[in-house]
Design an enzyme around this catalytic site. Structure first.
Site, mmCIF file in Angstrom:
data_model
loop_
_atom_site.group_PDB
_atom_site.id
_atom_site.type_symbol
_atom_site.label_atom_id
_atom_site.label_comp_id
_atom_site.label_asym_id
_atom_site.label_seq_id
_atom_site.Cartn_x
_atom_site.Cartn_y
_atom_site.Cartn_z
ATOM 1 N N GLU A 121 7.262 8.020 -4.079
ATOM 2 C CA GLU A 121 7.278 8.989 -2.981
ATOM 3 C C GLU A 121 7.298 10.424 -3.511
ATOM 4 O O GLU A 121 8.166 11.232 -3.169
ATOM 5 C CB GLU A 121 8.461 8.742 -2.050
ATOM 6 N N GLU A 176 6.012 0.273 1.502
ATOM 7 C CA GLU A 176 7.350 0.204 2.083
ATOM 8 C C GLU A 176 7.278 0.320 3.596
ATOM 9 O O GLU A 176 6.543 1.149 4.126
ATOM 10 C CB GLU A 176 8.244 1.352 1.594
#
Length: 658
Positions: free
Chosen positions: A156, A313
């Protein structure tokens, strides 16, 4: 993209299923039960070692790979692939203690201290030296491991450290500006530094837009946003270069965050730097929660260029970071997962496999919850695994393109929400999402595409708040309409060029002639104000005092109250077989639906759904597979869609060959 590669694995194509796996959080005797339950659930892949730097390198230059070797071997022995992370997402305490200069600095000059995650400067030479050393060691050690299916760069990127205002960032920003503008005269012109005596005479005078006595220069702010996205992209490329040299046959990805208000990273620009796109997505509560999921999955699929992408995710149920974290309702785990698949995902993964006992995310749901395998949640996970296995034949099948598109542009997002504007209530992504919901409510499929997409592939293109319109883009849009395309845009579009300079002569600037209208002054609305329209809808946030400049421009709706009463609110200018339409106020999803219906009717684009199902379901197509998603909490009769089962359960998804 660098190459159209998917996972390194043998066997027939399939939809992958799994999660982040953190065995280093658990005693070794738990691992065997983990892999046993993974096999029971149908897990085929896990992302490993994402936050393991401190475990892998407990002291400077001292590496411990024994536990990771064991985990890799165990997973391989059980037929589970590994998406191996480079573990660089969060530096270990020994590194930040020895080199506090790697810590980010906020716009107020405050150091962002360790204790969370991503406490590093994207431009820090010291951080890069240590991080890239770890990447090199990992790449050499695991290059030939049979479990290794892909490399996972960091995690991320930019989630918590996109904007760093440190001295390292200042030096890198100046270098980026030199490359962009070459001379100070060009930079001064681009930033309009004649205003407020801001003219620079030496590159060393330039700093990031830190806290200033008044509003920082808007050109400086916009370029700093561009630079910050580029700085993280450059870091991604540096890790990728090491991995590619060591393992040219192993694909490389990193997890984007196309979701909500995450806007600092221009993912359309990043996509070409990875072998396949991955995305993390978490739903936010609210009336458009499901539509936002669909919007984000749709955009991710088009950022990926129509090729398979990896849902890295999402959550099985509740998250931990919202003010109130509610569990998902029955059916939502499968529905949310399959909606991503409908928009092109060939892998469905969660954070995380086993719910943590400690740490900041211990109340974040997982595939294996605190309650264990004897739980409704784990049974839902197993059911999803079975269903994905049954759908393996659609792996690699591209999503069928729609006839309409919504354009999404990161520079317009950044620039339209800067300070010192007519209103700070404008929300770029919300406007785009409202149009998407309106399409869904009408039962008409629409793609969400980056501005670089071939617009000529679409009969109708909606470009909400397309604020930044360079001259070449204006020509491109004009050519699209002249060739028979139907363009729809909105308030605060076409206003500035790539330097955030206003197009003179009246608004909407670069799009004024194409739209056949002229606006002398913006008329934003106060929070307690609204504007009634003649079609029965009500506008908020914004209005425009529109004058028609082309006799062919038609008025589809007028203002029906206040100072604007009788003036055009929604216009459409026919251009040959094409048209250019303008919506001058925020109508929200409900108000946009009748406007969009009229515009689609003029473009001869209609829903192919039965009237009773329009707005009730979302339909997507991948090859000859049709996905029908129930947008409601009630069962629906979908017999007319050709489904093998006539009833679609509340929050259910039907997938069948059409």
């Amino acid at each position: 993209m660098s190459s159209p590669r998917w996972l390194r694995r043998d066997g027939a194509p399939r939809l992958e299923f799994g999660a982040d796996y953190n065995p280093d959080q658990w005693p070794r005797d738990v691992w065997d039960s983990d892999v046993r339950h993974m096999r029971e659930a149908g897990v085929t892949i896990v992302s490993l070692a994402i936050f393991s730097w401190a475990k892998l390198e407990p002291a400077d230059g001292e590496f411990d790979f024994a536990w990771l070797d064991d985990a890799m071997d165990l997973l391989h022995a059980n037929g589970i692939l590994v998406d191996l992370a480079t573990a660089t997402a969060s530096p270990p305490p020994w590194l930040t203690a020895a080199h506090p200069s790697i810590l980010p600095v906020d716009r107020l000059g405050h150091t962002i201290w360790p204790g969370g995650r991503q406490q590093w400067r994207p431009t820090s030479p010291i951080f890069r030296r240590y991080a890239l050393r770890l990447v090199s060691v990992l790449a050499e050690r695991y290059r030939d491991h049979p479990a290794l299916a892909a490399w996972h760069v960091s995690n991320e990127l930019g989630c918590h450290n996109i904007y760093d205002y440190s001295d390292d960032a200042a030096a890198a920003f100046r270098g980026w500006l030199r490359d962009r503008y070459v001379t100070l005269d060009e930079l001064n012109d681009a930033w309009g530094t004649a205003f407020w005596a801001q003219r620079y005479t030496d590159w060393a005078e330039i700093i990031p837009p830190r806290l200033a006595a008044t509003h920082p220069n808007p050109g400086q702010q916009l370029d700093f946003k561009r630079f910050s996205s580029d700085a993280l992209k450059q870091y991604l490329v540096e890790e990728r270069t090491i991995l590619r040299a060591a393992t040219p046959d192993v694909p490389i990805t990193t997890n984007f965050m196309v979701m909500g208000e995450t806007k600092g990273m221009d993912y359309a620009d990043w996509a070409s730097e990875v072998d396949f796109v991955s995305n993390d997505h978490y739903r936010q509560p609210g009336p458009q929660s499901l539509d936002e999921l669909s919007f984000s999955a749709n955009l991710t699929g088009n950022i990926a260029g129509g090729r398979p992408w990896f849902l890295m995710e999402h959550s099985t149920s509740a998250v931990n970071w919202q003010p109130i974290n509610v569990p998902k309702k029955p059916g939502e785990l499968a529905r949310d997962s399959l909606l991503h698949v409908a928009h092109g995902a060939d892998a469905v993964c969660f954070f995380q496999w086993r719910q943590s006992r400690a740490g900041a995310e211990k109340y974040h749901s997982a595939m294996l919850p605190h309650a264990g395998t004897d739980s409704d949640l784990f049974r839902a996970v197993k059911s999803l695994g079975d269903r994905l296995t049954s759908l393996s034949s659609l792996a690699g099948t591209p999503r069928t393109r729609a006839r309409a598109a919504i354009v999404f542009d990161w520079p317009s997002w950044w620039a339209s929400e800067l300070d010192s504007h007519p209103t700070d209530r404008l929300r770029y992504r919300q406007e785009a999402l409202d149009w998407y919901t309106a399409f869904l409510d009408l039962g008409v499929r629409a793609d969400v595409v980056p501005l670089s997409a071939p617009l000529e592939d679409y009969d109708v293109v909606v470009a909400p708040i397309l604020h930044v319109v360079p001259a070449d883009l204006a020509k491109r849009l004009d050519a699209y309409v002249s060739a028979g395309g139907h363009l729809v845009t909105t308030y605060f579009s076409g206003i500035v060029d790539e330097h955030d300079h206003v197009w003179l002569g009246g608004y909407p600037g670069a799009l004024r002639d194409l739209l056949g209208i002229r606006i002398e002054e913006f008329a934003p609305l106060l929070d307690d104000e609204s504007a009634a329209l003649s079609n029965g809808t009500v506008g908020t946030v914004w209005t425009d005092r529109i004058d028609l400049t082309d006799e062919s421009t038609e008025v589809l709706a007028s203002y029906d109250s206040g100072e604007m009463s009788g003036r055009p609110a929604v216009t459409r200018r026919p251009v040959g077989n094409g048209s250019a339409a303008y919506v001058s106020t925020r109508l929200g999803a409900t108000g946009l639906t009748p406007v969009l219906s009229t515009l689609l009717d003029r473009a001869n684009l209609h829903s192919d759904l039965p009237v009773a199902l329009r707005g009730q379901v979302e339909v997507a197509q991948r090859g000859d597979f049709r996905f029908v998603v129930n947008r409601t909490d009630n069962p629906l009769d979908i017999t007319e869609l050709g489904a093998p089962e006539p009833t679609l359960a509340a929050r259910g998804v039907a997938v069948f060959r059409a």
